[in-house]
Scaffold this motif. Structure first.
Motif, mmCIF file in Angstrom:
data_model
loop_
_atom_site.group_PDB
_atom_site.id
_atom_site.type_symbol
_atom_site.label_atom_id
_atom_site.label_comp_id
_atom_site.label_asym_id
_atom_site.label_seq_id
_atom_site.Cartn_x
_atom_site.Cartn_y
_atom_site.Cartn_z
ATOM 1 N N THR A 38 0.813 -1.221 0.000
ATOM 2 C CA THR A 38 0.000 0.000 0.000
ATOM 3 C C THR A 38 0.847 1.272 0.000
ATOM 4 O O THR A 38 0.302 2.362 -0.150
ATOM 5 C CB THR A 38 -0.954 0.018 1.216
ATOM 6 O OG1 THR A 38 -0.190 -0.044 2.417
ATOM 7 C CG2 THR A 38 -1.919 -1.159 1.161
ATOM 8 N N ASP A 39 2.162 1.136 0.175
ATOM 9 C CA ASP A 39 3.070 2.285 0.133
ATOM 10 C C ASP A 39 4.272 1.909 -0.738
ATOM 11 O O ASP A 39 5.386 1.723 -0.234
ATOM 12 C CB ASP A 39 3.516 2.676 1.547
ATOM 13 C CG ASP A 39 4.452 3.878 1.566
ATOM 14 O OD1 ASP A 39 4.602 4.567 0.520
ATOM 15 O OD2 ASP A 39 5.073 4.127 2.616
ATOM 16 N N TRP A 40 4.016 1.784 -2.021
ATOM 17 C CA TRP A 40 5.048 1.339 -2.959
ATOM 18 C C TRP A 40 6.292 2.231 -2.899
ATOM 19 O O TRP A 40 7.417 1.727 -2.870
ATOM 20 C CB TRP A 40 4.479 1.286 -4.379
ATOM 21 C CG TRP A 40 5.504 0.947 -5.398
ATOM 22 C CD1 TRP A 40 6.039 1.769 -6.331
ATOM 23 C CD2 TRP A 40 6.150 -0.326 -5.572
ATOM 24 N NE1 TRP A 40 6.974 1.096 -7.079
ATOM 25 C CE2 TRP A 40 7.058 -0.192 -6.630
ATOM 26 C CE3 TRP A 40 6.049 -1.552 -4.927
ATOM 27 C CZ2 TRP A 40 7.856 -1.241 -7.068
ATOM 28 C CZ3 TRP A 40 6.847 -2.601 -5.368
ATOM 29 C CH2 TRP A 40 7.739 -2.439 -6.428
ATOM 30 N N GLN A 41 6.104 3.549 -2.876
ATOM 31 C CA GLN A 41 7.264 4.453 -2.843
ATOM 32 C C GLN A 41 8.095 4.235 -1.577
ATOM 33 O O GLN A 41 9.320 4.261 -1.631
ATOM 34 C CB GLN A 41 6.805 5.919 -2.949
ATOM 35 C CG GLN A 41 6.174 6.257 -4.295
ATOM 36 C CD GLN A 41 7.081 5.933 -5.473
ATOM 37 O OE1 GLN A 41 8.292 6.132 -5.428
ATOM 38 N NE2 GLN A 41 6.492 5.406 -6.537
ATOM 39 N N GLY A 42 7.433 4.018 -0.461
ATOM 40 C CA GLY A 42 8.147 3.731 0.784
ATOM 41 C C GLY A 42 8.900 2.416 0.705
ATOM 42 O O GLY A 42 10.023 2.298 1.205
ATOM 43 N N ALA A 43 8.286 1.410 0.067
ATOM 44 C CA ALA A 43 8.936 0.108 -0.086
ATOM 45 C C ALA A 43 10.186 0.227 -0.958
ATOM 46 O O ALA A 43 11.229 -0.349 -0.640
ATOM 47 C CB ALA A 43 7.955 -0.895 -0.696
ATOM 48 N N VAL A 44 10.091 0.995 -2.019
ATOM 49 C CA VAL A 44 11.245 1.205 -2.903
ATOM 50 C C VAL A 44 12.326 1.985 -2.166
ATOM 51 O O VAL A 44 13.517 1.649 -2.242
ATOM 52 C CB VAL A 44 10.814 1.913 -4.208
ATOM 53 C CG1 VAL A 44 12.029 2.304 -5.046
ATOM 54 C CG2 VAL A 44 9.869 1.014 -5.015
ATOM 55 N N ALA A 45 11.920 3.006 -1.414
ATOM 56 C CA ALA A 45 12.890 3.805 -0.655
ATOM 57 C C ALA A 45 13.601 2.950 0.388
ATOM 58 O O ALA A 45 14.810 3.119 0.614
ATOM 59 C CB ALA A 45 12.185 4.988 0.009
ATOM 60 N N GLU A 46 12.878 2.019 1.016
ATOM 61 C CA GLU A 46 13.497 1.134 2.007
ATOM 62 C C GLU A 46 14.587 0.285 1.355
ATOM 63 O O GLU A 46 15.682 0.133 1.916
ATOM 64 C CB GLU A 46 12.433 0.235 2.634
ATOM 65 C CG GLU A 46 13.010 -0.746 3.642
ATOM 66 C CD GLU A 46 11.950 -1.688 4.202
ATOM 67 O OE1 GLU A 46 11.928 -1.850 5.434
ATOM 68 O OE2 GLU A 46 11.170 -2.260 3.414
ATOM 69 N N PRO A 55 16.137 -0.972 -6.740
ATOM 70 C CA PRO A 55 15.277 -1.026 -5.559
ATOM 71 C C PRO A 55 13.838 -1.451 -5.852
ATOM 72 O O PRO A 55 13.221 -2.128 -5.027
ATOM 73 C CB PRO A 55 15.351 0.383 -4.981
ATOM 74 C CG PRO A 55 15.879 1.246 -6.063
ATOM 75 C CD PRO A 55 16.687 0.373 -6.962
ATOM 76 N N ALA A 56 13.298 -1.108 -6.996
ATOM 77 C CA ALA A 56 11.916 -1.497 -7.319
ATOM 78 C C ALA A 56 11.806 -3.015 -7.448
ATOM 79 O O ALA A 56 10.822 -3.617 -6.991
ATOM 80 C CB ALA A 56 11.442 -0.808 -8.586
ATOM 81 N N PHE A 57 12.791 -3.642 -8.056
ATOM 82 C CA PHE A 57 12.788 -5.104 -8.171
ATOM 83 C C PHE A 57 12.785 -5.750 -6.791
ATOM 84 O O PHE A 57 11.997 -6.654 -6.512
ATOM 85 C CB PHE A 57 14.005 -5.585 -8.975
ATOM 86 C CG PHE A 57 14.211 -7.070 -8.887
ATOM 87 C CD1 PHE A 57 13.452 -7.931 -9.654
ATOM 88 C CD2 PHE A 57 15.156 -7.612 -8.016
ATOM 89 C CE1 PHE A 57 13.621 -9.305 -9.561
ATOM 90 C CE2 PHE A 57 15.333 -8.976 -7.915
ATOM 91 C CZ PHE A 57 14.573 -9.834 -8.701
ATOM 92 N N TRP A 58 13.671 -5.283 -5.920
ATOM 93 C CA TRP A 58 13.796 -5.861 -4.586
ATOM 94 C C TRP A 58 12.562 -5.577 -3.737
ATOM 95 O O TRP A 58 12.167 -6.412 -2.919
ATOM 96 C CB TRP A 58 15.079 -5.387 -3.908
ATOM 97 C CG TRP A 58 16.273 -5.984 -4.575
ATOM 98 C CD1 TRP A 58 17.148 -5.352 -5.413
ATOM 99 C CD2 TRP A 58 16.693 -7.351 -4.514
ATOM 100 N NE1 TRP A 58 18.088 -6.243 -5.865
ATOM 101 C CE2 TRP A 58 17.834 -7.479 -5.331
ATOM 102 C CE3 TRP A 58 16.219 -8.470 -3.850
ATOM 103 C CZ2 TRP A 58 18.510 -8.684 -5.496
ATOM 104 C CZ3 TRP A 58 16.889 -9.678 -4.013
ATOM 105 C CH2 TRP A 58 18.020 -9.770 -4.824
ATOM 106 N N ALA A 59 11.935 -4.420 -3.947
ATOM 107 C CA ALA A 59 10.693 -4.118 -3.225
ATOM 108 C C ALA A 59 9.598 -5.096 -3.650
ATOM 109 O O ALA A 59 8.881 -5.640 -2.803
ATOM 110 C CB ALA A 59 10.258 -2.675 -3.486
#
Length: 140
Positions: A38-46, A55-59
């Motif tokens: 529900t927070d894709w940008q936060g997941a990518v940033a993590e 980072p998008a792949f790993w998220a």
């Protein structure tokens, strides 16, 4: 025969205990997967924060593991696979996010050391769940 209090036996033999134990073990992963979804940008940033590239792949992979692993464990289908997925993921996360051995002494190192060994404990829980599931299948 082991002499244990009757209330302990009652809890361990209570049918919902097996499901509740699996839910307790997987709850942080389920919640983490849902929050990241529900927070894709936060997941990518993590993932970027931990140096994972791209980072998008790993998220996306993290979300998939955090949702599929618990579903397998909770449904009782391919428990060994769900437990293995989460166990390997947890080990890699422990080394990536909690490299206490590379930190100077102090509070941050203390907290990272605790978190690292908590992750190791979770891995033990996944091994135990897989072993119990295998025995339950063999006795069914």
């Amino acid at each position: 025969m082991i002499n244990r209090p009757s209330f302990v036996s009652a809890i361990l033999e209570w049918r919902p205990t097996w499901l509740l134990a699996r839910l307790a073990l997987t709850s942080a992963y389920l919640l983490g997967g849902i929050v990241k979804l529900t927070d894709w940008q936060g997941a990518v940033a993590e993932q970027a924060h931990f140096g994972m590239s791209p980072p998008a792949f790993w998220a996306g992979l993290t979300i998939a593991l955090e949702l599929i692993g618990p579903v397998l464990i909770l449904t009782g289908r391919l428990v060994w696979l769900g437990a293995g997925m989460l166990g390997v993921f947890t080990l890699l996360a422990a080394f990536t996010a909690n490299a206490f051995w590379a930190m100077p002494a102090g509070q941050d190192r203390f907290m990272a050391t605790n978190a690292f060994f908590e992750h190791i404990g979770l891995i033990g829980g996944f091994i135990a769940i897989a072993m119990i599931a295998q025995r339950r299948e063999a006795n069914a």
